[in-house]
Design a protein around this motif. Sequence first.
Motif, PDB file in Angstrom:
ATOM      1  N   MET A  51       0.826  -1.204   0.000  1.00 11.26           N
ATOM      2  CA  MET A  51       0.000   0.000   0.000  1.00 11.26           C
ATOM      3  C   MET A  51       0.869   1.266   0.000  1.00 11.26           C
ATOM      4  O   MET A  51       0.553   2.245  -0.675  1.00 11.26           O
ATOM      5  N   ARG A  52       1.972   1.235   0.753  1.00  6.05           N
ATOM      6  CA  ARG A  52       2.887   2.395   0.749  1.00  6.05           C
ATOM      7  C   ARG A  52       3.524   2.570  -0.623  1.00  6.05           C
ATOM      8  O   ARG A  52       3.720   3.699  -1.096  1.00  6.05           O
ATOM      9  N   LEU A  53       3.854   1.450  -1.278  1.00  7.46           N
ATOM     10  CA  LEU A  53       4.423   1.522  -2.622  1.00  7.46           C
ATOM     11  C   LEU A  53       3.422   2.126  -3.605  1.00  7.46           C
ATOM     12  O   LEU A  53       3.775   3.014  -4.396  1.00  7.46           O
ATOM     13  N   VAL A  54       2.182   1.662  -3.562  1.00 10.84           N
ATOM     14  CA  VAL A  54       1.160   2.189  -4.471  1.00 10.84           C
ATOM     15  C   VAL A  54       0.948   3.679  -4.234  1.00 10.84           C
ATOM     16  O   VAL A  54       0.841   4.470  -5.184  1.00 10.84           O
ATOM     17  N   GLU A  55       0.908   4.090  -2.966  1.00 13.15           N
ATOM     18  CA  GLU A  55       0.767   5.516  -2.643  1.00 13.15           C
ATOM     19  C   GLU A  55       1.912   6.320  -3.240  1.00 13.15           C
ATOM     20  O   GLU A  55       1.712   7.401  -3.808  1.00 13.15           O
TER      21      GLU A  55
END
Length: 254
Positions: free
Chosen positions: A219-223
Motif C-alpha cells: 500500500m505504501r508503494l502504491v501511494e
Amino acid sequence: MSGHSKWSTIKRQKKANDQKRGKLFTKLAHEIVVAVREGGEDPEYNFRLRLALDRARDANMPKDNIQRAIDRGTGKSLDGKALEEGFYEGYGPEGIALMIHYLTDNKNRAVSEIRHVLSTHGGNLGSDGCVSWMFSQKGYIAIDPGAMDPEEVALEAIDAGAEDVEIDEEGVEVYTAVEDFKEVSDTLEGAGFEIDNAELLWEPQTTKTLSEKDTMKVMRLVEALEDLLDVQDVYSNLDLQDEMIEKYESDQAA
C-alpha cells in the motif's frame, strides 16, 4: 474486487482536499487533454471525456483549468508538450503484480521516477506483458443508495447489464464489461441514483493475500507511485480487505 476500487475512491476524495491539490489538477488536466484529442470536446459523444470532467468537478477543479485543458486538447491552445500514454508493468513486495498507468510529457523522466520508487519500496520494473495477462478491464460504478434500498439499486444495475454487484454498509459497487459501461452508468443515473464514482479500471482475475506487514508495504508503494506526477493510476492483484484500508488510513493520519 471491492478493496482496491474502494481504496482508490478514498484516496481520490482525500487528495481533492489536501496539499496535493495542484498535482491532482495537473493529472486531471492531462486526462482531459488526451480524452479530447481521442474523441472530441463534446462529452455527450465522448464518454472518456465525460468521465474525466466528472472527476475534475468532483475534485473542485476550477472551470478555467478545465477549459484550458479542453482548448489544449482541441488544438485551440498550443500550451504544453505532447502527452504519451501507456502502462508500465512490474512487481511489488512478495511478487505482487502491478500495472502502472502513465500519462506524461517526458517518458524518460516517468520511467526513471517509477523505477526509483519501485526499487526503494522493494519492487522492480518488468517487461511488457509480464503481468497484464492477470488483469481484465472493467467498468466500475460506486453508488450511494441514500434512502433507497441497496437491493433495488443492485437489481436495477443487473437489469441494465452489470456483470457483478457488491453491497456493503458504505454503498453499492457495480462492475460491468467495458462495452456495457456507458449504458449501465446512464441507466443508473437516469433512474435517479447518486453515482459517487464511475471509471474504467483494471481488475485482477485472481488476488494474492499477504500478511498485514507486507500488505502495508504494498500500500505504501502504491501511494508513492500514485504520488508521481506522471502516474495516473496503479492497479495490483493484492487482496485488500476493508480492515486493511482502515488501518492504513489510521496509520497515515497518526
